[in-house]
Write an enzyme that holds these catalytic residues in place. Structure first.
Site, short mmCIF file in Angstrom:
data_model
loop_
_atom_site.label_atom_id
_atom_site.label_comp_id
_atom_site.label_asym_id
_atom_site.label_seq_id
_atom_site.Cartn_x
_atom_site.Cartn_y
_atom_site.Cartn_z
N GLY A 1 0.83 -1.21 0.00
CA GLY A 1 0.00 0.00 0.00
C GLY A 1 0.86 1.25 0.00
O GLY A 1 1.93 1.28 -0.61
N HIS B 1 5.33 2.30 12.06
CA HIS B 1 4.56 3.01 13.06
C HIS B 1 4.55 2.13 14.30
O HIS B 1 4.46 0.91 14.19
CB HIS B 1 3.14 3.25 12.53
CG HIS B 1 2.26 4.01 13.47
ND1 HIS B 1 2.72 5.04 14.26
CD2 HIS B 1 0.93 3.92 13.72
CE1 HIS B 1 1.72 5.53 14.96
NE2 HIS B 1 0.62 4.87 14.66
N GLY C 1 3.36 7.72 2.11
CA GLY C 1 4.14 6.82 1.27
C GLY C 1 4.44 7.35 -0.12
O GLY C 1 5.57 7.27 -0.60
#
Ligand code: NAD
Ligand code: MG
Length: 344
Positions: free
Chosen positions: A27, A109, A135
């Site tokens: 992603g 994270h 990203g």
């Protein structure tokens, strides 16, 4: 003493040169790390669940794609790049059974580690490399020869080489070009959640919507309200990024500056700070994470309602029309640059 900022010269790519790096999930963060590391000369493989829409995208980008379990078996370093709420299940089912001492788990994270949603076994290093940006920016900056600043952290109990590996990874994605700071999972997680809730996403969106509503309800044209409260925000923020708040004030008119220093504190008041402190407490005590996990498990009942309400806000309609009249505003299809967003 000011914190040490690590740059390219502090990181040695040889640490990961001979390792197989697996990125689980393709992603926003996953695709950026994978592509940047590949372009930096690393061996990167992708782990996905077989039916994932990202499989084709990752293959098109030149990667070998495996099931998550296979990728974990093959890799020395495993980046967990699936959404935070999905991580515990993917970890339990596909990552943990294939972990072995000496392997490294990498997060972008700290949420799952810090709040104990994932507890890796002994012998496995746990590190974090968290770029301070979305990203797709991590990818575009890298391609432009720049980099997004990043944080690294090493979880207690990790081996001596863990920090060097985190720095090498940060270099591979372009982070050390901009500067890398060392933090802890706790500090990264709590400040990151606070920043996105109180200032960057929650605070800024609410401020823009409230300003827009105030003007429109007073009878001004929505188009005017959009320009004033949303469009121009970027110009002001760009100035702040370039030269700080004082530098921004130097560039605006004196009238604007006088209005800024006298009215700003009436918008963001001591009561606002109290709310921010309460929000921070909820983060620190784990109340926020608990609520978020519950919401995720309930199938986003409340979340979807709030999302829909946001999409229906009048500022979206007028914004769509005005943006279409400004062809220089890049119409990026961010979703098209990677895989579809599973949860959205
Ligand atoms: P994302 O939502 O963009 O993508 C996650 C990917 O995970 C999907 O594309 C899909 O390939 C995969 N996936 C989804 N559901 C899955 C499932 N059930 N099983 C296996 N794979 C699945 O995720 P993201 O925003 O890149 O978040 C990944 C991590 O990066 C999180 O820890 C997040 O906090 C962190 N992070 C994200 C950003 C950002 O820019 N979005 C910034 C900093 C840190
Ligand atoms: Mg964040």
């Amino acid at each position: 003493m000011p914190a040490k900022v690590y740059t390219d010269k502090d990181a040695d790519m040889r640490v990961i040169a001979k390792k197989t790096l697996a990125v689980i999930g393709y992603g926003s963060q996953g695709h950026a790390h994978a592509l940047n590391l590949k372009d930096s000369g690393c061996k990167v493989i992708i782990g996905l669940y077989p039916k994932s829409k990202s499989v084709e995208t990752a293959k098109k980008h030149g990667f070998e794609v495996y099931s998550t379990a296979e990728a974990v078996q093959k890799a020395d370093v495993i980046m967990v790049a699936v959404p935070d709420m999905v991580q515990p299940k993917v970890y339990e089912e596909d990552i943990l059974p294939n972990l072995a001492p000496g392997k490294t788990l990498l997060f972008t994270h700290g949420l799952c580690i810090h709040f104990g949603l994932i507890t890796p076994p002994e012998g496995v290093d746990v590190i974090m490399v968290a770029p301070k940006g979305p990203g797709h920016v991590v990818r575009t900056q890298y391609l432009e020869g720049k980099g997004v600043p990043a944080l690294i952290a090493v979880q207690e109990g990790s081996s001596k080489g863990a920090k060097k590996l985190a720095l090498a990874w940060a270099k591979g994605i372009g982070g050390t070009r901009a500067g890398v700071l060392q933090t802890t999972f706790k500090e990264e997680c709590e400040t990151d959640l606070f920043g996105e809730q109180a200032v960057l996403c929650g605070g800024a969106s609410a401020l823009v919507q409230c300003g827009f509503e105030t003007l429109v309800e007073a009878g001004y044209q929505p188009e005017m309200a959009y320009f004033e409260c949303l469009h121009e925000l970027k110009l002001i923020v760009d100035l702040m990024i370039e030269s700080g708040i004082s530098g921004m004030r130097f560039s605006i008119s004196e009238t604007a500056e006088y209005g800024d220093v006298t009215r700003g504190p009436r918008v963001i008041t001591p009561a606002t700070k109290k709310s921010m402190q309460k929000i921070l407490k909820e983060i620190q005590t784990g109340k926020f994470t608990k609520q978020w996990v519950k919401e995720y498990n309930s199938g986003y009942k409340e979340f979807n309602k709030l999302r829909k309400a946001g999409e229906k806000h009048p500022i979206e309609k007028v914004g769509k029309r005005l943006r279409s009249m400004m062809p220089w505003i890049p119409k990026k299809d961010l979703k098209g640059t990677q895989a579809s967003y599973s949860a959205k």
